[in-house]
Enzyme design. Structure first.
Site, short mmCIF file in Angstrom:
data_model
loop_
_atom_site.label_atom_id
_atom_site.label_comp_id
_atom_site.label_asym_id
_atom_site.label_seq_id
_atom_site.Cartn_x
_atom_site.Cartn_y
_atom_site.Cartn_z
N ARG A 99 7.24 5.43 -1.33
CA ARG A 99 7.34 4.52 -0.56
C ARG A 99 7.97 3.25 -1.06
O ARG A 99 7.59 1.86 -1.73
CB ARG A 99 5.24 4.35 -0.64
CG ARG A 99 4.99 3.22 -0.17
CD ARG A 99 3.07 3.56 -0.05
NE ARG A 99 2.93 2.81 -1.47
CZ ARG A 99 2.50 1.13 -1.83
NH1 ARG A 99 1.91 1.31 -0.73
NH2 ARG A 99 1.73 1.27 -3.12
N GLU A 129 9.24 -8.27 -0.55
CA GLU A 129 8.75 -7.16 -1.62
C GLU A 129 9.95 -6.19 -1.75
O GLU A 129 10.88 -5.88 -1.24
CB GLU A 129 7.54 -6.28 -1.42
CG GLU A 129 6.55 -7.32 -1.42
CD GLU A 129 4.91 -6.83 -1.12
OE1 GLU A 129 5.38 -5.41 -1.86
OE2 GLU A 129 3.84 -7.79 -0.72
N ARG A 140 10.73 0.39 -6.53
CA ARG A 140 9.70 0.48 -7.70
C ARG A 140 10.18 1.53 -8.53
O ARG A 140 10.26 1.03 -10.53
CB ARG A 140 8.27 0.56 -7.01
CG ARG A 140 7.22 -0.14 -6.24
CD ARG A 140 6.24 0.42 -5.63
NE ARG A 140 5.39 -1.00 -4.83
CZ ARG A 140 4.72 -0.95 -4.75
NH1 ARG A 140 3.89 0.42 -4.28
NH2 ARG A 140 4.23 -1.97 -3.88
N HIS A 167 0.02 4.58 -9.15
CA HIS A 167 -0.45 3.21 -8.21
C HIS A 167 -0.67 4.21 -6.72
O HIS A 167 -1.20 3.91 -5.69
CB HIS A 167 1.19 2.65 -7.91
CG HIS A 167 0.21 1.66 -7.03
ND1 HIS A 167 -0.34 0.31 -7.27
CD2 HIS A 167 1.32 0.61 -6.15
CE1 HIS A 167 -0.43 -0.76 -6.28
NE2 HIS A 167 0.13 -0.07 -5.32
N HIS A 206 2.96 1.87 -10.31
CA HIS A 206 3.49 0.25 -10.23
C HIS A 206 4.16 -0.46 -11.47
O HIS A 206 3.31 -0.25 -12.56
CB HIS A 206 2.40 -0.12 -9.66
CG HIS A 206 2.44 -1.97 -9.19
ND1 HIS A 206 3.01 -2.48 -9.09
CD2 HIS A 206 2.77 -1.86 -8.14
CE1 HIS A 206 2.54 -3.97 -8.97
NE2 HIS A 206 3.03 -2.92 -8.09
C1 LIG Z 1 -4.48 -2.29 -6.77
C2 LIG Z 1 -3.72 -1.93 -5.71
C3 LIG Z 1 -2.72 -2.40 -4.92
C4 LIG Z 1 -2.47 -2.40 -3.68
N1 LIG Z 1 -1.65 -2.92 -2.95
C5 LIG Z 1 -1.08 -2.67 -1.79
C6 LIG Z 1 -0.87 -3.59 -0.78
O1 LIG Z 1 -0.77 -4.78 -1.15
N2 LIG Z 1 0.02 -3.43 0.65
C7 LIG Z 1 -0.06 -1.81 0.84
O2 LIG Z 1 0.15 -1.26 1.45
N3 LIG Z 1 -0.66 -1.04 -0.01
C8 LIG Z 1 -0.94 -1.56 -1.40
N4 LIG Z 1 -1.55 -0.90 -2.40
C9 LIG Z 1 -2.31 0.78 -1.29
C10 LIG Z 1 -3.13 0.64 -0.59
O3 LIG Z 1 -4.26 -0.43 -0.89
C11 LIG Z 1 -3.95 2.12 -0.08
O4 LIG Z 1 -2.52 3.16 -0.12
C12 LIG Z 1 -4.33 1.74 0.92
O5 LIG Z 1 -5.74 1.30 0.68
C13 LIG Z 1 -5.31 3.48 1.09
O6 LIG Z 1 -5.86 3.32 2.30
P1 LIG Z 1 -7.33 4.58 2.40
O7 LIG Z 1 -8.09 4.42 3.86
O8 LIG Z 1 -5.93 6.25 2.49
O9 LIG Z 1 -7.96 5.33 1.06
P2 LIG Z 1 -8.94 4.64 0.73
O10 LIG Z 1 -8.87 3.14 0.87
O11 LIG Z 1 -8.60 4.59 -0.95
O12 LIG Z 1 -9.88 5.01 0.79
C14 LIG Z 1 -11.26 6.38 0.77
C15 LIG Z 1 -12.27 6.90 1.13
O13 LIG Z 1 -12.65 7.81 1.20
C16 LIG Z 1 -13.82 7.95 0.39
N5 LIG Z 1 -14.34 9.26 0.34
C17 LIG Z 1 -12.92 9.49 -1.20
N6 LIG Z 1 -13.55 11.03 -1.42
C18 LIG Z 1 -14.68 11.33 -0.67
C19 LIG Z 1 -15.79 11.73 -1.37
N7 LIG Z 1 -15.86 13.53 -1.95
N8 LIG Z 1 -16.89 12.34 -0.07
C20 LIG Z 1 -16.83 10.67 0.50
N9 LIG Z 1 -15.92 9.71 0.96
C21 LIG Z 1 -14.75 10.09 0.33
C22 LIG Z 1 -14.31 6.68 -0.38
O14 LIG Z 1 -15.66 6.27 0.36
C23 LIG Z 1 -13.43 5.63 0.71
O15 LIG Z 1 -14.86 5.33 1.63
C24 LIG Z 1 -2.62 -0.79 -3.45
C25 LIG Z 1 -3.34 0.24 -3.79
C26 LIG Z 1 -3.66 -0.70 -5.56
C27 LIG Z 1 -4.67 0.39 -6.16
#
Ligand SMILES: Cc1cc2nc3c(=O)[nH]c(=O)nc-3n(C[C@H](O)[C@H](O)[C@H](O)COP(=O)(O)OP(=O)(O)OC[C@H]3O[C@@H](n4cnc5c(N)ncnc54)[C@H](O)[C@@H]3O)c2cc1C
Length: 551
Positions: free
Chosen positions: A389, A131, A293, A354, A247
């Site tokens: 990133r 990528e 990006r 993104h 993105h």
């Molecule tokens: C379409 C898309 C494609 C992507 N593709 C990639 C990829 O291929 N590779 C890569 O490395 N990254 C990718 N990313 C980025 C990556 O997916 C995210 O950065 C990563 O998944 C974030 O993980 P996280 O655990 O920090 O948060 P999240 O997965 O967003 O989880 C957040 C959690 O916090 C909880 N939460 C939030 N606020 C509250 C609240 N007030 N009270 C209670 N719970 C709350 C939510 O319910 C959820 O459970 C992509 C992002 C998107 C949008």
């Protein structure tokens, strides 16, 4: 000038003497890759309560397409992965955080395999994709472009089977509870149980990003920046919030919810063409379509302006259809839903917000600047990403720093006594006499404002105007005491929007994901600096900080 952002400590009213209480060792907020990994690790040391505002499966993680970057090929090495990460980070990475992440990556991949996740394979081992910004194929994926779903299913299955983890789903965390001891838990709201105070020996914040602050975004509806907003109110140090990654390629068709067209599509050979069918990326960067990006997003913005078009296009017609469909089943299907046959038609795309690169400052042990509070995942600034990133490094960061947060907070919880517990804590904001609000309209107006003024290209005048507009809106939104998540989310979005715009205003240079048309060059006269900020009763205090100085 002080505003309600600065004087309002809690968004809801509560009185510890009258509210329901829950007690736990480790409280984890968030069930995405970071929170899930943290909870699974913390459960080795202590009892864990995991809260998510929707179901455990409903996260941004679930939407990830491209995959996880990690060293698995013999020709690859942590040193090469480190170089590529530093290469796009534009001087703001912390070398120690980068080193730690790339070195621990392969162990985390092995753990996922042990837990039953199957990454796609080719004849020679894992099927790796290259990528943008990666100098070699390094990105593991599962079920083609459904990596996030496969990862989520694996992690949530483990979470539900772990007896020391108690999950509270559809439970909204409104604020972190703080006393002289530091963070002692959180104030939560659940439709069935109402307000509760969850008391914890240690708390891990893994609440994800804030893409929904922008009109054009790849992020699901839950990404409203709650974690950063509540951390700000609780007094943690925040960093580089102006660094929002856009993105380059989301499907641009009315009604398509800006579905992401993964970078991996370009990694597999897709071209970017303008409305006249001309490839344009080679004029902007030697790596062409695989440039970092920020470069591709800006090149698209410039091309759109030059050609007076609303979108550019991805051309995948030269890739054999059966190969494309196998590798990108979800993207093929999303396009087909709008009548686009990827083997015959061009795919209309344009950039969208993104990923939140900056966030809550954490050290290598995932500790924040507030005692007993830890953080991991997209809501943090660990130093891995710098000013931009590297593709597919965020799932990796969630795994590595999730494990670290779980271990540090789990060990600390096992070793220290519970916080003093139900104290005289209370919050009482008087009812606002002001008018009722159309919350949806405030949210939409904010998203348009952020996209227009704090998007791919910024300018000092428009950033200043944005701060003023948001502070004006605050007067009639932050004075209210809401009793539903929709209200708290809008209050959080305004808080984070104001901090992003303020940080962008103060960074008077262009670097990585942050581009200022009034300061188009990078400031090479001085060593690179972070834009740190913290809350004070007079408003956010911005503190430029040398890269690599203690967090
Ligand atoms: C379409 C898309 C494609 C992507 N593709 C990639 C990829 O291929 N590779 C890569 O490395 N990254 C990718 N990313 C980025 C990556 O997916 C995210 O950065 C990563 O998944 C974030 O993980 P996280 O655990 O920090 O948060 P999240 O997965 O967003 O989880 C957040 C959690 O916090 C909880 N939460 C939030 N606020 C509250 C609240 N007030 N009270 C209670 N719970 C709350 C939510 O319910 C959820 O459970 C992509 C992002 C998107 C949008």
């Amino acid at each position: 000038m002080a505003t309600l952002f600065d004087t309002r400590r809690y968004l809801s009213n509560f009185d510890a003497a009258r509210t329901g209480h829950v007690f736990t060792d480790v409280l984890v907020i968030g069930s995405g890759v970071a929170g899930a990994r943290a909870a699974l690790e913390a459960a080795h040391y202590a009892d864990v309560t995991l809260i998510s505002k929707r179901t455990m499966e409903d996260t941004t993680t679930r939407w990830a397409q491209g995959g996880v970057a990690a060293v698995t090929a013999e020709v690859d090495s942590p040193a090469r992965h480190r170089e590529d990460t530093l290469g796009v980070g534009c001087g703001l990475n912390h070398p120690a955080a980068v080193e730690l992440t790339v070195r621990e990556g392969p162990t985390e991949i092995q753990r996922l395999l042990d837990w039953g996740l199957r990454f796609d394979e080719s004849a020679d081992g894992f099927a790796l994709t290259r990528e943008g910004g990666h100098k070699m194929p390094r990105v593991l994926h599962a079920y083609g472009d459904a990596t996030g779903r496969a990862l989520t299913d694996t992690l949530v299955r483990k979470l539900r089977a772990e007896p020391r983890i108690r999950g509270f789903e559809d439970c909204f965390v409104i604020d972190l509870l703080t006393t002289d001891e530091g963070c002692v838990g959180a104030v939560t709201y659940h439709e069935k149980y109402g307000h509760q105070l969850v008391w914890a020996k240690t708390t891990i914040l893994a609440g994800g990003g804030c893409g929904r602050l922008y009109r054009e975004t790849t992020n699901p509806e839950l990404a409203t920046g709650d974690a950063v907003a509540m951390a700000y109110r609780a007094g943690t140090r925040l960093r580089d919030l102006e660094m929002i990654q856009f993105h380059p390629t989301t499907l641009y068709i009315a009604g398509s919810s800006r579905a992401l067209i993964s970078e991996a599509v370009r990694g597999e050979g897709a071209w970017l063409v303008d409305r006249n069918g001309q490839r344009f990326m080679t004029a902007f960067h030697p790596d062409g379509e695989l440039a970092p990006r920020d470069v591709v997003s800006r090149a698209i913005a410039i091309t759109l302006a030059q050609t007076q078009a609303t979108s550019v296009f991805l051309d995948v017609r030269h890739i054999p259809k059966k190969d494309f469909v196998k590798r990108f089943p979800y993207i093929t299907e999303s396009c087909a839903e709008f009548g686009i046959d990827v083997s015959r038609d061009l795919i209309p795309v344009r950039p969208a917000a993104h990923y939140m690169i900056g966030g809550i400052v954490t050290d290598l042990g995932a500790r924040t600047t507030v005692p007993r509070l830890y953080a991991c995942g997209e809501c943090t600034s660990t130093g891995l990403h710098g000013a931009n990133r590297l593709a597919s490094n965020s799932l990796l960061e969630g795994l590595v720093f999730g494990r670290i947060a779980g271990e540090t907070a789990g060990r600390a919880a096992a070793a220290q006594p519970a916080p003093a517990g139900p104290t005289a804590l209370h919050s009482a904001t008087p009812p606002s006499p002001k008018t009722r609000l159309d919350l949806a309209d405030v949210g939409l107006s904010l998203r348009s404002l952020m996209w227009r003024n704090v998007g791919i290209e910024r300018h000092g005048d428009r950033l200043q105007e944005t701060v003023e507009i948001i502070e004006f809106w605050t007067r009639f939104v932050l004075d209210k005491v809401f009793d539903t998540p929709e209200g708290w989310e809008v209050q959080n979005m305004l808080t984070v929007g104001r901090l992003i715009a303020g940080s962008a205003l103060r960074r008077e240079e262009s670097r990585g994901a942050h581009f200022r048309s009034d300061y188009p060059g990078t400031n090479d006269q001085a060593p690179p600096q972070h834009m740190d900020l913290r809350r004070s009763s007079d408003g956010p205090v911005f503190e430029p900080t040398a890269v690599g100085s203690a967090s």
